[in-house]
Design a protein around this motif. Structure first.
Motif, mmCIF file in Angstrom:
data_model
loop_
_atom_site.group_PDB
_atom_site.id
_atom_site.type_symbol
_atom_site.label_atom_id
_atom_site.label_comp_id
_atom_site.label_asym_id
_atom_site.label_seq_id
_atom_site.Cartn_x
_atom_site.Cartn_y
_atom_site.Cartn_z
ATOM 1 N N PRO A 1 -5.394 0.783 -2.964
ATOM 2 C CA PRO A 1 -4.012 1.259 -2.791
ATOM 3 C C PRO A 1 -3.929 2.639 -2.147
ATOM 4 N N GLU A 2 -4.891 3.534 -2.453
ATOM 5 C CA GLU A 2 -4.819 4.872 -1.878
ATOM 6 C C GLU A 2 -5.141 4.857 -0.392
ATOM 7 N N ALA B 1 -2.254 3.181 1.484
ATOM 8 C CA ALA B 1 -1.068 4.044 1.476
ATOM 9 C C ALA B 1 -1.233 5.214 2.435
ATOM 10 N N ARG C 1 -0.723 3.946 5.967
ATOM 11 C CA ARG C 1 0.709 3.702 6.200
ATOM 12 C C ARG C 1 1.449 5.012 6.403
#
Length: 329
Positions: free
Chosen positions: A222-223, A226, A229
């Motif tokens: 997720p890190e 993210a 993004r």
């Protein structure tokens, strides 16, 4: 062994003698920190922590090495000292392999006593501690990572550094914002590992700038996903959104005509009062944008020609093909 730190007159402390917190956190003691100048004072949620810049020398340095410029995290708050111990432990246990190469060099964690005054100017002796790190560059001065769009070399290095921390060192920063990235002569450094943890980071796709954004399942971290993004311009988006939620898949586009034929069949666009020519003009803009992106991020790769961009010329070519005699045989 003891170390010392002196503060300038405009800072809240005078000379302080410090001891090594634990041999595990002593890189080379004792040290002397001189002329500590405050960079950042107390803030909400800071756990009583001040940030200083100071000159550091090793007391036992027989070679007379020049003083190093350091960053000193200083606190007399119990919670603040626990946070610094946690960060020091992480530096020693997980970051040694990359000291001075993307993360600051760690110079030790020290503890001591200092004098503080309350509201009645009554002096009180309290415990204190400081974490000493390499000063490694200047703040980026940006509020979001997208602002790195115009500095591609730095952005590329930052992605590679973040990828190395995750994939090679299994490090999860857990609190990465632009303020946690510094620029030292064009080289990125990531700081503040007080919340960091280790994890197994799996990656099933190369992080190549300009490629079509992969499925989220290929970057399950997720890190990491993210962060990419947040850059916004690292990937070419999977699709360009249109009116009413319609879209075209960018990796399949070969011409403005391709986009036009795909979206002009959708009745939703007509309901918005758009003519075929309006739709064509939007398709041309989208195709130019996609080509520009590929030209920018894939230098040296063959890019399809722009092709027809005039609506009347497109219609004429379409009619010519329609009226062309069928091939024999």
């Amino acid at each position: 062994m003891s170390s010392s730190i002196t503060f300038q007159e405009n800072t809240p402390y005078g000379p302080i003698t410090l001891s090594v917190w634990d041999d595990k956190y002593a890189v080379q003691a004792p040290i002397v920190l001189e002329d500590a100048t405050i960079l950042k004072g107390l803030e909400e949620g800071s756990n009583g922590k001040f940030i200083y810049e100071a000159k550091m020398k090793f007391v036992n340095d027989a070679a007379g090495e020049a003083a190093k410029t350091t960053i000193v995290k200083f606190s007399s708050d119990c919670d603040g000292m626990r946070v610094m111990e946690r960060e020091a432990k992480f530096y020693v246990d997980h970051l040694k392999a990359t000291y001075g190469n993307g993360v600051p060099e760690f110079y030790g964690l020290y503890k001591g006593e200092c004098i503080e005054t309350d509201d009645d100017d009554t002096p009180t002796t309290v415990n204190c501690a400081c974490l000493v790190l390499q000063r490694c560059g200047e703040p980026l001065g940006i509020t979001n990572f997208r602002e790195l769009e115009n500095d591609r070399p730095f952005r590329q290095k930052l992605v590679k550094l973040f990828e190395r921390l995750h994939i090679q060192l299994d490090i999860w920063h857990r609190d990465l914002y632009p303020v946690d990235v510094l620029n030292m002569d064009g080289e990125p450094f990531i700081i503040d590992f007080s919340d960091a943890e280790t994890h197994t980071c799996e990656l099933s796709v190369a992080l190549e700038e300009g490629e079509v954004e992969p499925l989220s399942s290929l970057i399950p971290c997720p890190e990491l996903s993210a962060f990419l993004r947040a850059l916004e311009t690292w990937w070419l988006p999977i699709a360009t959104m249109w009116h009413g939620g319609l879209f075209v898949e960018n990796d399949k586009v070969t011409s403005a005509a391709y986009i036009f034929k795909r979206i002009s069949r959708k009745g939703v666009l007509k309901e918005e009062g758009l003519s075929d020519e309006d739709i064509w003009n939007e398709a041309v803009v989208a195709w130019k944008t996609i080509r520009s992106h590929w030209a920018k991020y894939h230098p040296g790769k063959k890019i399809r020609t722009l092709g027809i961009t005039n609506y009347e010329e497109y219609l004429a070519q379409k009619d010519d093909r329609k009226n062309a005699p069928a091939k024999a045989g």
